[in-house]
Design a protein around this motif. Structure first.
Motif, PDB file in Angstrom:
ATOM      1  N   GLY A   1       0.821  -1.203   0.000  1.00 35.01           N
ATOM      2  CA  GLY A   1       0.000   0.000   0.000  1.00 35.01           C
ATOM      3  C   GLY A   1       0.853   1.250   0.000  1.00 35.01           C
ATOM      4  N   ILE A   2       2.159   1.084  -0.188  1.00 30.69           N
ATOM      5  CA  ILE A   2       3.088   2.208  -0.262  1.00 30.69           C
ATOM      6  C   ILE A   2       3.759   2.170  -1.628  1.00 30.69           C
ATOM      7  CG2 ILE A   2       5.211   3.218   0.659  1.00 30.69           C
ATOM      8  CD1 ILE A   2       4.401   2.292   3.398  1.00 30.69           C
ATOM      9  N   GLU A   3       3.631   3.247  -2.374  1.00 31.54           N
ATOM     10  CA  GLU A   3       4.085   3.282  -3.760  1.00 31.54           C
ATOM     11  C   GLU A   3       5.545   2.869  -3.918  1.00 31.54           C
ATOM     12  OE1 GLU A   3       0.192   4.931  -4.288  1.00 31.54           O
ATOM     13  OE2 GLU A   3       1.637   4.883  -2.665  1.00 31.54           O
ATOM     14  N   LEU A   4       6.418   3.405  -3.091  1.00 30.73           N
ATOM     15  CA  LEU A   4       7.850   3.115  -3.254  1.00 30.73           C
ATOM     16  C   LEU A   4       8.218   1.698  -2.837  1.00 30.73           C
ATOM     17  CD1 LEU A   4       9.653   6.426  -2.205  1.00 30.73           C
ATOM     18  CD2 LEU A   4       8.914   5.655  -4.455  1.00 30.73           C
ATOM     19  N   LEU A   5       7.287   0.986  -2.235  1.00 34.09           N
ATOM     20  CA  LEU A   5       7.554  -0.394  -1.842  1.00 34.09           C
ATOM     21  C   LEU A   5       6.839  -1.408  -2.738  1.00 34.09           C
ATOM     22  CD1 LEU A   5       7.542  -0.218   2.072  1.00 34.09           C
ATOM     23  CD2 LEU A   5       9.468  -0.053   0.485  1.00 34.09           C
ATOM     24  N   CYS A   6       6.164  -0.956  -3.778  1.00 35.97           N
ATOM     25  CA  CYS A   6       5.470  -1.894  -4.674  1.00 35.97           C
ATOM     26  C   CYS A   6       6.447  -2.905  -5.261  1.00 35.97           C
ATOM     27  CB  CYS A   6       4.773  -1.141  -5.799  1.00 35.97           C
ATOM     28  SG  CYS A   6       3.356  -0.170  -5.281  1.00 35.97           S
ATOM     29  N   TYR A   7       7.499  -2.408  -5.863  1.00 34.74           N
ATOM     30  CA  TYR A   7       8.469  -3.319  -6.473  1.00 34.74           C
ATOM     31  C   TYR A   7       9.219  -4.135  -5.417  1.00 34.74           C
ATOM     32  CZ  TYR A   7      12.571  -5.081  -8.843  1.00 34.74           C
ATOM     33  OH  TYR A   7      13.558  -5.913  -9.308  1.00 34.74           O
ATOM     34  N   PRO A   8       9.748  -3.513  -4.351  1.00 35.51           N
ATOM     35  CA  PRO A   8      10.432  -4.325  -3.339  1.00 35.51           C
ATOM     36  C   PRO A   8       9.572  -5.438  -2.749  1.00 35.51           C
ATOM     37  CG  PRO A   8      10.982  -2.023  -3.030  1.00 35.51           C
ATOM     38  CD  PRO A   8       9.905  -2.075  -4.074  1.00 35.51           C
ATOM     39  N   MET A   9       8.285  -5.189  -2.541  1.00 34.82           N
ATOM     40  CA  MET A   9       7.422  -6.230  -1.983  1.00 34.82           C
ATOM     41  C   MET A   9       7.237  -7.386  -2.954  1.00 34.82           C
ATOM     42  SD  MET A   9       4.488  -4.823   0.526  1.00 34.82           S
ATOM     43  CE  MET A   9       4.760  -3.504   1.714  1.00 34.82           C
ATOM     44  N   LEU A  10       7.227  -7.097  -4.251  1.00 32.02           N
ATOM     45  CA  LEU A  10       7.162  -8.179  -5.233  1.00 32.02           C
ATOM     46  C   LEU A  10       8.379  -9.085  -5.112  1.00 32.02           C
ATOM     47  CD1 LEU A  10       5.890  -6.250  -8.399  1.00 32.02           C
ATOM     48  CD2 LEU A  10       4.586  -7.900  -7.052  1.00 32.02           C
ATOM     49  N   THR A  11       9.530  -8.496  -4.878  1.00 31.56           N
ATOM     50  CA  THR A  11      10.770  -9.284  -4.855  1.00 31.56           C
ATOM     51  C   THR A  11      10.852 -10.237  -3.668  1.00 31.56           C
ATOM     52  OG1 THR A  11      12.093  -7.663  -3.604  1.00 31.56           O
ATOM     53  CG2 THR A  11      11.972  -7.383  -6.008  1.00 31.56           C
ATOM     54  N   ILE A  12      10.091  -9.980  -2.592  1.00 33.13           N
ATOM     55  CA  ILE A  12      10.133 -10.877  -1.440  1.00 33.13           C
ATOM     56  C   ILE A  12       8.963 -11.865  -1.439  1.00 33.13           C
ATOM     57  CG2 ILE A  12      11.406  -9.220  -0.011  1.00 33.13           C
ATOM     58  CD1 ILE A  12       8.712  -8.792   1.542  1.00 33.13           C
ATOM     59  N   GLY A  13       8.123 -11.786  -2.476  1.00 35.25           N
ATOM     60  CA  GLY A  13       7.013 -12.729  -2.563  1.00 35.25           C
ATOM     61  C   GLY A  13       5.646 -12.096  -2.539  1.00 35.25           C
ATOM     62  N   GLY A  14       5.580 -10.762  -2.600  1.00 40.93           N
ATOM     63  CA  GLY A  14       4.295 -10.090  -2.669  1.00 40.93           C
ATOM     64  C   GLY A  14       3.597 -10.367  -3.990  1.00 40.93           C
ATOM     65  N   VAL A  15       2.278 -10.144  -4.017  1.00 45.68           N
ATOM     66  CA  VAL A  15       1.506 -10.459  -5.224  1.00 45.68           C
ATOM     67  C   VAL A  15       1.024  -9.224  -5.966  1.00 45.68           C
ATOM     68  CG1 VAL A  15       0.747 -12.699  -4.353  1.00 45.68           C
ATOM     69  CG2 VAL A  15      -0.666 -10.669  -3.930  1.00 45.68           C
ATOM     70  N   GLY A  16       1.195  -8.039  -5.380  1.00 48.62           N
ATOM     71  CA  GLY A  16       0.713  -6.853  -6.069  1.00 48.62           C
ATOM     72  C   GLY A  16       0.674  -5.642  -5.184  1.00 48.62           C
TER      73      GLY A  16
END
Length: 306
Positions: free
Chosen positions: A197-212
């Motif tokens: 839910g934080i714009e600058l963490l969208c990509y980093p969260m994907l790299t640890i297994g986030g879905v979107g």
């Protein structure tokens, strides 16, 4: 018998745009503009739609208005992408009512925020979310945003909820503590849905297994936000990284004042809506609005000249 949520979990991926609630100049909800905003999202590759979350000014809407916005949104989407309305409130009974309404309407999941202002302890948060989850069969995505709610849902509390409530399938983390975010998947399981839910963490969260992500910038630049996710899931890391940095300046300017004020100002400049908020929210300063306009122009986003 416990319902199988695997199918909807496989669909809830990518950029889920938290669409703003457009108002007319008299502050009534503009349902025609709402439908047009949703069409704008779908035309630009957005993977899912949410309404009446933070970007939708839910605390400025009546419960009846929130239900009406959900109804208009699901009619407009018409099954083309997943629909995940925000149904949480600082009031437990309102949360129950809105979540049941989302289920009745056929929403794919409900996003339920940590209650704001009240600052319940972890035991109370557990009881609140479990009571809501037990009352419905719709999948629940908890929305943790400590900067707005003044309370952080602890990882252990979230893990207990995910274990005890099969329909609690994920979390939207608007949490700058990236260690906390990492531990969510460690404690809740790698198949637990983690959205940024934080714009600058969208990509980093994907790299640890986030879905979107469920991020306000997608209101303005839906195609590039969707493309970032598409690139990541296609294994094109370079393109995803490039879009992450390309979007950063836009992300920054849209959060120099409280969301959704800058987003609504930007959408007004784009000719998409009347740039109106309900008090106590209001538009950004003239100085910031000038900066927003300059940034949109730099990104090549079409503006109405005034």
């Amino acid at each position: 018998m416990t319902r199988d949520y695997s199918e909807i979990k496989s669909k809830l991926r990518g950029s889920v745009t938290p669409v703003i609630t457009p108002f007319k100049s008299n502050h009534d909800i503009d349902y025609e503009k709402l439908a047009q905003l949703i069409e704008f999202q779908l035309e630009n590759g957005t993977h899912g739609i949410s309404v009446t979350g933070t970007s939708g000014e839910p605390s400025s809407l009546t419960v009846e208005e929130r239900e009406q916005v959900m109804e208009k949104a699901i009619q407009t989407i018409n099954g083309r992408v997943p629909f995940v309305p925000g149904t949480g409130s600082t009031n437990h009974q309102e949360t129950m009512r809105l979540t049941k309404k989302a289920e009745e309407l056929g929403a794919d999941a409900a996003m339920v925020i940590v209650p704001y202002y009240n600052k319940p302890n972890q035991q109370a948060l557990y009881k609140h979310f479990k009571t809501v989850a037990d009352a419905v069969d719709i999948p629940i995505i908890i929305y943790n945003i400590p900067g707005r709610t003044a309370q952080n849902l602890h990882v252990d509390t979230l893990a207990q909820l995910s274990n005890d409530c099969p329909n609690i399938i994920g979390v939207k983390e608007s949490n700058k503590d990236f260690e906390h975010v990492n531990r969510v998947l460690l404690k809740c399981g790698r198949d637990f849905l983690l959205f940024s839910g934080i714009e600058l963490l969208c990509y980093p969260m994907l790299t640890i297994g986030g879905v979107g992500s469920v991020c306000a910038t997608a209101n303005i630049e839906p195609r590039k936000v969707a493309q970032l996710h598409d690139a990541w899931f296609a294994g094109d890391v370079e393109t995803a990284q490039n879009l992450h940095y390309e979007l950063m300046e836009l992300n920054d300017v849209l959060f120099k004042d409280t969301n959704p004020a800058p987003v609504k100002a930007a959408l007004g400049m784009m000719g998409k809506i009347e740039p109106v908020l309900r008090l106590p929210m209001d538009l950004p300063s003239e100085t910031l609005q000038k900066e927003i306009r300059q940034t949109l122009d730099k990104y090549g986003i079409g503006l109405q000249h005034v």
